[in-house]
Design a protein around this motif. Structure first.
Motif, PDB file in Angstrom:
ATOM      1  N   LEU A 151      -1.812  -5.947 -13.293  1.00 56.45           N
ATOM      2  CA  LEU A 151      -2.632  -4.877 -13.866  1.00 56.45           C
ATOM      3  C   LEU A 151      -1.901  -3.546 -13.828  1.00 56.45           C
ATOM      4  O   LEU A 151      -1.959  -2.751 -14.779  1.00 56.45           O
ATOM      5  CB  LEU A 151      -3.955  -4.768 -13.109  1.00 56.45           C
ATOM      6  N   LEU A 152      -1.188  -3.280 -12.739  1.00 57.50           N
ATOM      7  CA  LEU A 152      -0.421  -2.044 -12.635  1.00 57.50           C
ATOM      8  C   LEU A 152       0.745  -2.046 -13.626  1.00 57.50           C
ATOM      9  O   LEU A 152       1.063  -1.007 -14.230  1.00 57.50           O
ATOM     10  CB  LEU A 152       0.086  -1.857 -11.206  1.00 57.50           C
ATOM     11  N   ASP A 153       1.365  -3.225 -13.821  1.00 54.69           N
ATOM     12  CA  ASP A 153       2.411  -3.351 -14.851  1.00 54.69           C
ATOM     13  C   ASP A 153       1.846  -3.032 -16.227  1.00 54.69           C
ATOM     14  O   ASP A 153       2.474  -2.332 -17.040  1.00 54.69           O
ATOM     15  CB  ASP A 153       2.991  -4.770 -14.854  1.00 54.69           C
ATOM     16  N   ASP A 154       0.651  -3.557 -16.490  1.00 57.89           N
ATOM     17  CA  ASP A 154       0.013  -3.345 -17.787  1.00 57.89           C
ATOM     18  C   ASP A 154      -0.279  -1.870 -18.035  1.00 57.89           C
ATOM     19  O   ASP A 154      -0.296  -1.409 -19.179  1.00 57.89           O
ATOM     20  CB  ASP A 154      -1.284  -4.161 -17.848  1.00 57.89           C
ATOM     21  N   MET A 155      -0.488  -1.116 -16.971  1.00 56.67           N
ATOM     22  CA  MET A 155      -0.702   0.324 -17.088  1.00 56.67           C
ATOM     23  C   MET A 155       0.596   1.088 -17.304  1.00 56.67           C
ATOM     24  O   MET A 155       0.573   2.287 -17.607  1.00 56.67           O
ATOM     25  CB  MET A 155      -1.365   0.859 -15.807  1.00 56.67           C
ATOM     26  N   VAL A 164       7.639   2.094  -5.079  1.00 58.37           N
ATOM     27  CA  VAL A 164       6.371   2.810  -5.256  1.00 58.37           C
ATOM     28  C   VAL A 164       6.051   2.977  -6.737  1.00 58.37           C
ATOM     29  O   VAL A 164       6.874   3.449  -7.513  1.00 58.37           O
ATOM     30  CB  VAL A 164       6.418   4.181  -4.556  1.00 58.37           C
ATOM     31  N   ARG A 165       4.841   2.594  -7.111  1.00 60.47           N
ATOM     32  CA  ARG A 165       4.359   2.727  -8.489  1.00 60.47           C
ATOM     33  C   ARG A 165       3.503   3.981  -8.672  1.00 60.47           C
ATOM     34  O   ARG A 165       3.487   4.577  -9.747  1.00 60.47           O
ATOM     35  CB  ARG A 165       3.489   1.513  -8.859  1.00 60.47           C
ATOM     36  N   ALA A 166       2.736   4.314  -7.644  1.00 61.70           N
ATOM     37  CA  ALA A 166       1.811   5.441  -7.734  1.00 61.70           C
ATOM     38  C   ALA A 166       1.514   5.946  -6.325  1.00 61.70           C
ATOM     39  O   ALA A 166       1.677   5.217  -5.345  1.00 61.70           O
ATOM     40  CB  ALA A 166       0.516   5.018  -8.420  1.00 61.70           C
ATOM     41  N   ASN A 167       1.084   7.212  -6.241  1.00 60.72           N
ATOM     42  CA  ASN A 167       0.705   7.817  -4.971  1.00 60.72           C
ATOM     43  C   ASN A 167      -0.752   8.273  -5.041  1.00 60.72           C
ATOM     44  O   ASN A 167      -1.160   8.907  -6.021  1.00 60.72           O
ATOM     45  CB  ASN A 167       1.589   9.030  -4.666  1.00 60.72           C
ATOM     46  N   VAL A 168      -1.527   7.945  -4.021  1.00 62.46           N
ATOM     47  CA  VAL A 168      -2.907   8.417  -3.939  1.00 62.46           C
ATOM     48  C   VAL A 168      -3.174   8.918  -2.533  1.00 62.46           C
ATOM     49  O   VAL A 168      -2.532   8.493  -1.569  1.00 62.46           O
ATOM     50  CB  VAL A 168      -3.931   7.322  -4.313  1.00 62.46           C
ATOM     51  N   GLU A 169      -4.144   9.811  -2.423  1.00 67.01           N
ATOM     52  CA  GLU A 169      -4.537  10.362  -1.136  1.00 67.01           C
ATOM     53  C   GLU A 169      -5.879   9.769  -0.730  1.00 67.01           C
ATOM     54  O   GLU A 169      -6.791   9.671  -1.551  1.00 67.01           O
ATOM     55  CB  GLU A 169      -4.638  11.883  -1.234  1.00 67.01           C
ATOM     56  N   MET A 190      -2.533  -1.784   0.005  1.00 62.19           N
ATOM     57  CA  MET A 190      -2.163  -1.187  -1.269  1.00 62.19           C
ATOM     58  C   MET A 190      -0.666  -0.917  -1.336  1.00 62.19           C
ATOM     59  O   MET A 190      -0.057  -0.969  -2.410  1.00 62.19           O
ATOM     60  CB  MET A 190      -2.977   0.081  -1.495  1.00 62.19           C
ATOM     61  N   GLY A 191      -0.065  -0.656  -0.192  1.00 61.90           N
ATOM     62  CA  GLY A 191       1.386  -0.486  -0.159  1.00 61.90           C
ATOM     63  C   GLY A 191       2.116  -1.740  -0.591  1.00 61.90           C
ATOM     64  O   GLY A 191       3.201  -1.666  -1.191  1.00 61.90           O
ATOM     65  N   LYS A 192       1.523  -2.908  -0.326  1.00 65.78           N
ATOM     66  CA  LYS A 192       2.162  -4.176  -0.691  1.00 65.78           C
ATOM     67  C   LYS A 192       2.204  -4.411  -2.193  1.00 65.78           C
ATOM     68  O   LYS A 192       2.956  -5.260  -2.667  1.00 65.78           O
ATOM     69  CB  LYS A 192       1.450  -5.335   0.005  1.00 65.78           C
ATOM     70  N   VAL A 193       1.377  -3.672  -2.963  1.00 63.62           N
ATOM     71  CA  VAL A 193       1.422  -3.804  -4.424  1.00 63.62           C
ATOM     72  C   VAL A 193       2.047  -2.570  -5.070  1.00 63.62           C
ATOM     73  O   VAL A 193       1.997  -2.393  -6.285  1.00 63.62           O
ATOM     74  CB  VAL A 193       0.018  -4.085  -5.017  1.00 63.62           C
ATOM     75  N   GLY A 194       2.623  -1.686  -4.232  1.00 61.79           N
ATOM     76  CA  GLY A 194       3.359  -0.551  -4.764  1.00 61.79           C
ATOM     77  C   GLY A 194       2.584   0.748  -4.872  1.00 61.79           C
ATOM     78  O   GLY A 194       3.064   1.698  -5.484  1.00 61.79           O
TER      79      GLY A 194
END
Length: 331
Positions: A151-155, A164-169, A190-194
């Motif tokens: 799903l993250l690839d699709d985005m 790392v694909r994205a950063n969130v707080e 969530m770190g395990k999926v980037g």
């Protein structure tokens, strides 16, 4: 009321039921420290715990003590639901695929078994299965990190050189050690999926202020459902309850006209079959949109000294009036 120490209630002589209450008085002890609350139950200085008084990791030990017994009954009216709240105004949380990816990334059975120590059921959607109008016929999210990555690839969120694909707080909910542990697990999963999660801590006033004023990306929360979706569920998802500064409203900023319509119609529909159909449809929409990441249908542990009788006899348990509660004398 001795502030910081206890609230003392005494029996009312002219109570409307003859011969009730049985108890002469009740002391509500104020014990801010969780370890001290557990010790009070262990030693007999306190007779009843309720809601989140006792941390889940202390429950297995305390429930095995000869002077105590455990029940999770008495919260059916509240039907608490724990979730990850997500500010859908802010990218990447404004993309449904990202929110679905979070659901797949988390092992919610692990959360139930190892963080809440079996106190609850894995949630399937917005309505707790112990209350009315629940349906399990919704999109499911088993633990599947590969689906999350897809799903993250699709985005278009491809991993960088650091993975790392994205950063969130993530704003840690300050209501006990269990929520800190949960936040730490969410960061790891969530770190395990980037998705790199930064944990931010605050006190209860700061948490309430930031959440109600939409000054957050992700946090934990739980709310009560009060026996019916029109009372405790719709408020979280309907557009006209997006009210800045109001806690436990639609603080995520989620808006879906069909969801609004279904909740409004179901609230006034007298035909049982039609109402059930409406609530079933709205659950399917919400389970697909994932405005919050549902984690657990919580079960609060009530620990009781075995001298205490009739403390939990209704769907509001220890929040009832105690008129029928009686206590054996101490040996």
């Amino acid at each position: 009321w001795e502030k910081g120490s206890y609230v003392h209630l005494t029996a009312y002589d002219d109570y409307w039921q003859d011969g009730r209450p049985y108890l002469d008085d009740i002391y509500f002890r104020i014990i801010p420290d969780a370890a001290s609350r557990a010790l009070a139950m262990e030693t007999g200085d306190a007779d009843i715990s309720q809601f989140g008084n006792i941390e889940p990791f202390d429950v297995p030990r305390l429930s095995k003590l000869p002077n105590l017994e455990l029940t999770t009954k008495g919260y059916e009216m509240f039907a608490p639901m724990a979730w990850i709240e997500m500010n859908t105004r802010k990218p990447p949380l404004n993309d449904r695929r990202f929110r679905q990816a979070i659901m797949y990334a988390l092992d919610r059975e692990f959360i139930r078994d190892n963080i809440f120590f079996g106190l609850g059921r894995v949630a399937t959607g917005p309505i707790n299965s112990v209350t009315t109008q629940y349906t399990p016929d919704v999109q499911k999210y088993p633990h599947d990190p590969e689906k999350a990555k897809a799903l993250l690839d699709d985005m278009g969120l491809e991993p960088g050189s650091d993975g790392v694909r994205a950063n969130v707080e993530f704003l840690v909910m300050p209501y006990g050690e269990v929520w800190t542990r949960l936040a730490e697990y969410i960061k790891q999963a969530m770190g395990k999926v980037g998705v790199q999660v930064t944990l931010r801590s605050t006190d209860s006033a700061g948490w309430a202020q930031q959440l109600s004023n939409w000054d957050y990306q992700m946090t934990n929360d739980y709310v009560y459902q009060y026996g019916h979706p029109a009372l405790g569920v719709a408020r979280t998802y309907i557009s006209d309850n997006i009210r800045k500064g109001v806690l436990f409203s639609n603080t995520m900023g989620y808006s879906n006209e069909k969801v609004d319509e279904l909740f409004a119609k179901a609230a006034v529909e007298n035909d049982d079959a039609k109402r059930e159909q409406m609530y079933a449809e709205v659950q399917k929409i919400l389970a697909k949109d994932v405005p919050v990441a549902w984690l657990l249908e919580m079960e609060f542990p009530t620990l009781l000294n075995k001298r205490v009788h009739n403390a939990v006899t209704t769907a509001i348990g220890t929040s009832d009036n105690f008129a029928d509660v009686w206590v054996e004398p101490k040996q």
